[in-house]
Design an enzyme around this catalytic site. Structure first.
Site, short mmCIF file in Angstrom:
data_model
loop_
_atom_site.label_atom_id
_atom_site.label_comp_id
_atom_site.label_asym_id
_atom_site.label_seq_id
_atom_site.Cartn_x
_atom_site.Cartn_y
_atom_site.Cartn_z
N GLY A 188 0.87 -1.17 0.00
CA GLY A 188 0.00 0.00 0.00
C GLY A 188 0.91 1.22 0.00
N ASP A 233 -1.41 4.97 -6.29
CA ASP A 233 0.02 4.82 -6.02
C ASP A 233 0.82 6.01 -6.53
OD1 ASP A 233 -1.08 1.89 -6.00
OD2 ASP A 233 0.81 1.92 -4.90
#
Ligand code: MRU
Length: 355
Positions: A52, A242
């Site tokens: 993550g 991201d």
């Protein structure tokens, strides 16, 4: 460590020790592992034990401290060279999420700004900066949720992809925080969780977090998204990010682009939730993002059992890019950003806005 509902933490710094929950073992086992060296941190990021975008930025920052804390030089140039080398090494673990390089560069910049301080103070400063990045992430994820829940209608069914919760961040998550805060307002009828092939972050991690938070959900295979939209069962899609480029193009877990096309075809709002530090103003568009390619075995095997003939060619990009034209709004801790992203980001990043 997990004393019940919601009390897990993905990353812990306590008594001069970095500990993470091993996300590869979830949901079967809640196992916490210590990371004692930069090499341990590199491996943990590479193998998705911690994953993550925000979580790898935080862990990378602690990793930089671990890399130099026993360095014996008292000369700034030697110390900086060691820190720079360690930052490059840590940054090589995964290329796509900007949060990792952002956190490492932030620390290197602080070192350069404080080059007159003794090395012992610089070490303390690196650790304090990592702790601050960790603390700030908790706070800004909460703010992302508070802003984002306003976009969620009463009785909403929300589709999400991959894992964007407390596991992927300091706490609360990004897209998950929007869902969590909307749920607290009583607005969430159901969350649809894409299983997220090939590594099943949705099935293994997001359902685990939703269950702990008491939020109603159903798990679906990725390819069911179109049909459930067609049947009128998704009011909105919200995902994390991201890396977001200067024009709003957004890299996120593979499958995100397909979902955005589907949402567009069904007239469903498609939201991206991410902290401000995920916006990379140095890249003009998504075509310039370095997309991580991962081990073919992640696709051709399942739990070490072959699911395809041995030795075949496999295409396994970890991420794709959602074009900005398919994104209804980007939810950040500073508020909700609507198109035109290139213009609105520029305003947001102007010195006046940052002051
Ligand atoms: O490969 P992963 O599991 O690290 O991919 C994670 C994602 O794509 C998330 O959606 C993204 O990092 C946002 S997390 C708040």
């Amino acid at each position: 460590m997990n004393n019940g509902k919601e009390l897990y933490q993905s990353i812990i710094w306590q008594n001069d020790q970095l500990t993470i929950i091993d996300q590869t073992k979830l949901p079967g086992k809640e196992e916490y592992i210590d990371l004692n060296t930069a090499e341990n941190v590199w491996e943990a990021i590479k193998q998705l034990k911690v994953r993550g975008a925000p979580a790898i930025g935080i862990t990378g920052a602690y990793g930089l401290y671990l890399a130099v804390r026993n360095n014996e030089t008292d000369r700034f140039d030697e110390f900086f060279e060691a820190a720079n080398k360690a930052a490059n090494y840590l940054n090589s673990s995964r290329p796509t999420a900007v949060n990792l390089s952002w956190a490492l560069n932030h620390i290197l910049d602080k070192l350069l700004e404080n080059s007159k301080l003794p090395v012992s103070d610089l070490k303390k400063m690196i650790l304090q900066t990592a702790i601050d990045i960790h603390d700030e992430d908790r706070q800004l994820c909460r703010q992302i949720g508070e802003h984002g829940e306003k976009l969620v209608p009463e009785g909403a069914q929300i589709l999400t992809h991959c894992n964007t919760g407390g596991l992927a961040t300091g706490q609360y998550g990004t897209a998950f925080s929007v869902i969590y805060h909307a749920h607290r307002q009583g607005k969430v009828k159901k969350v649809w969780v894409d299983e997220t092939r090939p590594l099943l972050q949705g099935a293994r991690l997001t359902t685990w977090e939703l269950q702990k938070a008491g939020i109603p959900f159903s798990l679906n295979i990725d390819s069911a998204a179109a049909f459930l939209m067609k049947q009128g069962n998704a009011d909105l899609v919200v995902i994390g990010a991201d890396r977001i480029t200067a024009n709003g193009d957004t890299a996120n877990k593979i499958g995100s682009y397909g979902l955005a096309v589907l949402a567009n075809a069904h007239n469903i709002p498609f939201y991206v939730a991410a902290p401000y530090s995920t916006i990379d103003m140095n890249l003009q568009h998504g075509g310039l993002i370095d997309i991580e390619q991962r081990d073919p075995a992640e696709v051709s095997r399942f739990m070490n059992t072959p699911t395809a003939p041995e030795g075949i060619d496999v295409y396994n990009p970890a991420f794709d890019v959602v074009p900005h034209s398919l994104i209804t709004a980007i939810i950040t801790e500073r508020g909700i950003i609507k198109p035109e992203y290139a213009r609105n980001f520029k305003e947001m990043f102007s010195p006046a806005a940052i002051e």
